[in-house]
Design an enzyme around this catalytic site. Structure first.
Site, PDB file in Angstrom:
ATOM      1  N   THR A 127      21.644 -10.460  92.867  1.00  0.00           N
ATOM      2  CA  THR A 127      21.089  -9.339  92.106  1.00  0.00           C
ATOM      3  C   THR A 127      21.823  -8.035  92.397  1.00  0.00           C
ATOM      4  O   THR A 127      22.323  -7.825  93.520  1.00  0.00           O
ATOM      5  CB  THR A 127      19.600  -9.159  92.488  1.00  0.00           C
ATOM      6  OG1 THR A 127      19.136  -7.914  91.945  1.00  0.00           O
ATOM      7  CG2 THR A 127      19.381  -9.114  93.989  1.00  0.00           C
ATOM      8  N   TYR A 153      13.321  -7.615  98.873  1.00  0.00           N
ATOM      9  CA  TYR A 153      13.851  -8.487  97.815  1.00  0.00           C
ATOM     10  C   TYR A 153      15.389  -8.484  97.829  1.00  0.00           C
ATOM     11  O   TYR A 153      16.029  -9.530  97.953  1.00  0.00           O
ATOM     12  CB  TYR A 153      13.319  -8.041  96.441  1.00  0.00           C
ATOM     13  CG  TYR A 153      14.081  -8.670  95.306  1.00  0.00           C
ATOM     14  CD1 TYR A 153      14.022 -10.049  95.075  1.00  0.00           C
ATOM     15  CD2 TYR A 153      14.908  -7.900  94.477  1.00  0.00           C
ATOM     16  CE1 TYR A 153      14.755 -10.632  94.053  1.00  0.00           C
ATOM     17  CE2 TYR A 153      15.633  -8.478  93.459  1.00  0.00           C
ATOM     18  CZ  TYR A 153      15.564  -9.843  93.242  1.00  0.00           C
ATOM     19  OH  TYR A 153      16.296 -10.417  92.239  1.00  0.00           O
TER      20      TYR A 153
END
Ligand code: UDP
Length: 334
Positions: A127, A153
């Protein structure tokens, strides 16, 4: 090839499975259906029939190594594409262990199964959150530039990147592609698939819900950023373009050991520009108000996509207008 796809019942995973089926690959989906949908599996199974290829589904959680390894033992796959993960940034701040467990530990389980069963092609969903809030001089973000995740995350994904690279380093046959996704949005152009996730917090999803009257109004989270119109800038990529990067990654691994690649358009749009496009394609001047900044939002996140274009020959096909149109068509359908 027979490819094992974790998280194939989810948003990006399902779009990739569809393209893999188009290319006549047999598919094994492993998903615990925590955020993915049985309905999506059913759609993909029907689609596989039309393509005359096999699709098997196992409802397995990656924390269950025994069940996971039983799938590897039975299916004899040639490669793995690993989507399954928890992806809500704010939740990761509140519950970091969930993210280090579900994202980092479970990826270790999956890698162990790959090594045990001699599966040597591994494609990993990373990501742009690994970059964090980059100084303007580092934008557009490059793969070999600085990384500063701002949430558990992003950190859980960055740990995974390192683990995969370390595994590849000591296992000569093991090859990997790490794809750093920028903002994946839109729905499949033929209307078969799209995003069904409940309680989505993403800009385009919220704009869709507002234009269709599911919300009375929406909010812009801050107009005091150091950008031309004061709102945050992101690099939005159509999910089918993102999916095609995975197909290119598989071919890339035939001749290469591995690498990290940004997946984005190298073009940023502000929150206001996205909302204006949604108003235009839906022909509805819905109500928008301004609120304060959302905690943890970086000012601008834009990819440099030169590497994936030059090394894999990937070419994106869509743009913000098609993103909004396909997402709107899907939202109307569901
Ligand atoms: N955003 C907004 N209003 C909303 C939802 C999102 O202004 O209702 C902003 C958000 O604060 C961020 C940008 O839109 O600046 C993109 O947010 P999104 O959650 O879609 O993606 P992120 O880049 O945070 O993963």
């Amino acid at each position: 090839m027979k490819i094992l796809v974790t998280g194939g019942a989810g948003y990006i995973g399902s779009h990739v499975v569809k393209q893999l089926l188009d290319k006549k690959n047999d598919i094994v989906i492993v998903d615990n259906l925590s955020t993915g949908f049985q309905k999506t599996i059913n759609t993909l199974k029907k689609y596989a029939l039309t393509k005359k290829v096999k699709l098997s589904f196992y409802k397995v959680d990656l924390s269950d190594s025994k069940k996971l390894e039983a799938v590897f033992a039975k299916e004899k796959v040639a490669g793995v594409i690993h989507f399954a993960a928890s992806i809500v940034v704010s939740e990761s701040v509140r519950d970091p262990l969930k993210y280090y467990e579900n994202n980092t530990s479970n990826t270790i389980n999956l890698l162990k199964a790959c090594l045990k069963y001699n599966v040597n092609k591994f494609i990993f969903s990373s990501t742009a959150a690994v970059y964090g809030d980059l100084e303007p001089r580092y934008l557009p973000a490059k793969e070999d530039g600085p990384v500063h995740p701002m949430s558990p995350y992003g950190q859980s994904k960055l740990f995974n990147e390192k683990i995969i690279q370390d595994v590849a380093f000591v296992n000569p046959k093991f090859k990997y592609v790490i794809l750093r996704y920028f903002n994946a949005v839109g729905a499949s152009v033929d209307g078969l698939l799209g995003q069904s996730t409940a309680n989505a917090t993403h800009l385009i999803k919220i704009a869709l819900e507002t234009t269709l009257g599911k919300r009375k109004k929406m909010f812009i989270n801050g107009t005091d950023y150091n950008t031309p119109d004061g709102t945050c800038i992101r690099d939005y990529i159509h999910v089918d373009d993102l999916a095609s990067a995975h197909i290119k990654s598989l071919s890339y691994l035939n001749k290469n050991k591995g690498g990290v690649f940004n997946c984005g358009y190298s073009k940023g749009f502000s929150v206001r520009e996205v909302i204006d496009m949604m108003k235009k394609v839906s022909d509805n001047d819905f109500k928008v108000e301004i609120t304060k900044r959302r905690e943890g939002d970086p000012t601008a996140v834009v990819s440099n996509n030169t590497k994936i274009i030059s090394e894999m020959g990937w070419q994106p096909k869509y743009d913000l207008k098609i993103i909004c149109e396909t997402a709107l068509a899907w939202e109307r359908k569901i």
